[in-house]
Design an enzyme around this catalytic site. Structure first.
Site, PDB file in Angstrom:
ATOM      1  CG  ASN A  40      12.381   3.115   4.287  1.00  0.00           C
ATOM      2  OD1 ASN A  40      11.460   3.194   3.484  1.00  0.00           O
ATOM      3  ND2 ASN A  40      13.639   3.111   3.919  1.00  0.00           N
ATOM      4  CG  HIS A  68      16.452   0.929   2.344  1.00  0.00           C
ATOM      5  ND1 HIS A  68      17.772   1.307   2.461  1.00  0.00           N
ATOM      6  CD2 HIS A  68      15.804   2.007   1.837  1.00  0.00           C
ATOM      7  CE1 HIS A  68      17.906   2.574   2.061  1.00  0.00           C
ATOM      8  NE2 HIS A  68      16.735   3.014   1.659  1.00  0.00           N
ATOM      9  CG  HIS A 153      10.510  -0.098  -3.690  1.00  0.00           C
ATOM     10  ND1 HIS A 153       9.789   0.371  -2.618  1.00  0.00           N
ATOM     11  CD2 HIS A 153      11.799   0.223  -3.438  1.00  0.00           C
ATOM     12  CE1 HIS A 153      10.606   0.928  -1.754  1.00  0.00           C
ATOM     13  NE2 HIS A 153      11.827   0.860  -2.226  1.00  0.00           N
TER      14      HIS A 153
HETATM   15 FE   LIG Z   1      11.298   3.579   1.326  1.00  0.00          FE
HETATM   16 FE   LIG Z   2      13.079   2.277  -1.269  1.00  0.00          FE
END
Ligand SMILES: [Fe+2]
Ligand SMILES: [Fe+2]
Length: 270
Positions: A40, A68, A153
């Site tokens: 991020n 992401h 994650h």
């Molecule tokens: Fe994140």
């Molecule tokens: Fe994430």
């Protein structure tokens, strides 16, 4: 060895916290290897080559990603020539980049880092358990590597805990990312792996998981998007997990790190 995992860096304020604190942390805690989750880092969405380089310059050895990974399209290109950058290894075959890599510290110790993404309340991915099993079979701790770090994650604590117990005794640390909030369950599991459901983000905690509050509240209350998600800009808390390992690669000590921003501060005593 002394290892540090730093959770999801969100936006400009998160990057500033890395630049300000990581060089000093590296020194103060005599760290041998540092992993930073950078999914991020670029405006809340993905990572750029410049930002990745900034993290390396600040003292990171490896940058992990997540759902992401490819929000910044340039990552699709530079990840192929960036061994310090890992996306989850259970992306479909043919996805650019790699999900695990063997690094060497300045002292010559071999560090296996693996990135994995959960499947509960997340995009459809290949089986993360099978992917980790295959990697650990190819590079077992004590033979193929001296220490092993797994970034889990995932959205749910159940999936994270199941994964951690699945690898217990086979990795030095199994640490969660993605949910952006540090959990109080850091511990050494039965067979010697350090674990925490989520290391927490490195971002502004006066926010909704690092984002400016207005738009998330609007979407929860009105179900109509009114604008873009923008990272909150207040001072960030750098959040991470510190682990000290023994000669067998397993954890001897696990402690949280929280520096700056709104959260209660935490610093391992060394
Ligand atoms: Fe994140
Ligand atoms: Fe994430």
């Amino acid at each position: 060895m002394r290892l540090l995992f730093i959770g999801d860096v969100v936006g400009r304020t998160g990057r500033a916290a890395i630049a300000e604190h990581l060089p000093k942390l590296r020194e103060k805690l005599a760290l041998d290897f540092v992993v930073v989750n950078g999914e991020n880092a670029a405006g809340g969405f993905g990572v750029t080559e410049t930002i990745a380089q900034d993290f390396l310059n600040a003292g990171a050895d490896c940058i992990t990603l997540g759902n992401h990974s490819f929000d910044q399209r340039e990552a699709l290109v530079f990840i192929t020539r960036a061994p310090h950058l890992l996306r989850p290894m259970n992306y479909p075959a043919g996805t650019p980049g790699r999900g695990a890599w063997l690094y060497e510290t300045a002292k010559g110790e071999r560090v296996l880092v693996m990135s994995i993404m959960g499947r509960i309340f997340m995009d459809a991915m290949d089986d993360p358990f099978a992917a980790v099993e295959k990697e650990l079979a190819a590079c077992p701790m004590g033979l193929g590597c001296d220490v092993a770090i797994l970034d889990i994650h995932a959205e749910t604590t159940s999936e994270k805990q199941a994964m951690a117990h699945f690898v217990d005794g086979r990795v030095s640390m199994a640490v969660g990312s993605h949910t952006h909030c540090p959990t109080a369950d850091y511990q050494i599991l039965t067979h010697g792996s350090a674990f925490q459901s989520d290391a927490g983000m490195t971002g502004d905690y006066d926010s909704v998981i690092g984002m400016d509050k207005e738009e998330p509240i609007r979407r929860f209350t009105r179900k109509v998007p009114g604008g873009r998600f923008e990272p909150a800009e207040g001072a960030a808390t750098l959040c991470g997990l510190f682990v000290e390992t023994g000669a067998d690669g397993l954890a001897r000590r696990v402690e949280p790190v929280r520096i700056g921003g709104k959260l209660a501060q935490a610093m391992p005593t060394v």
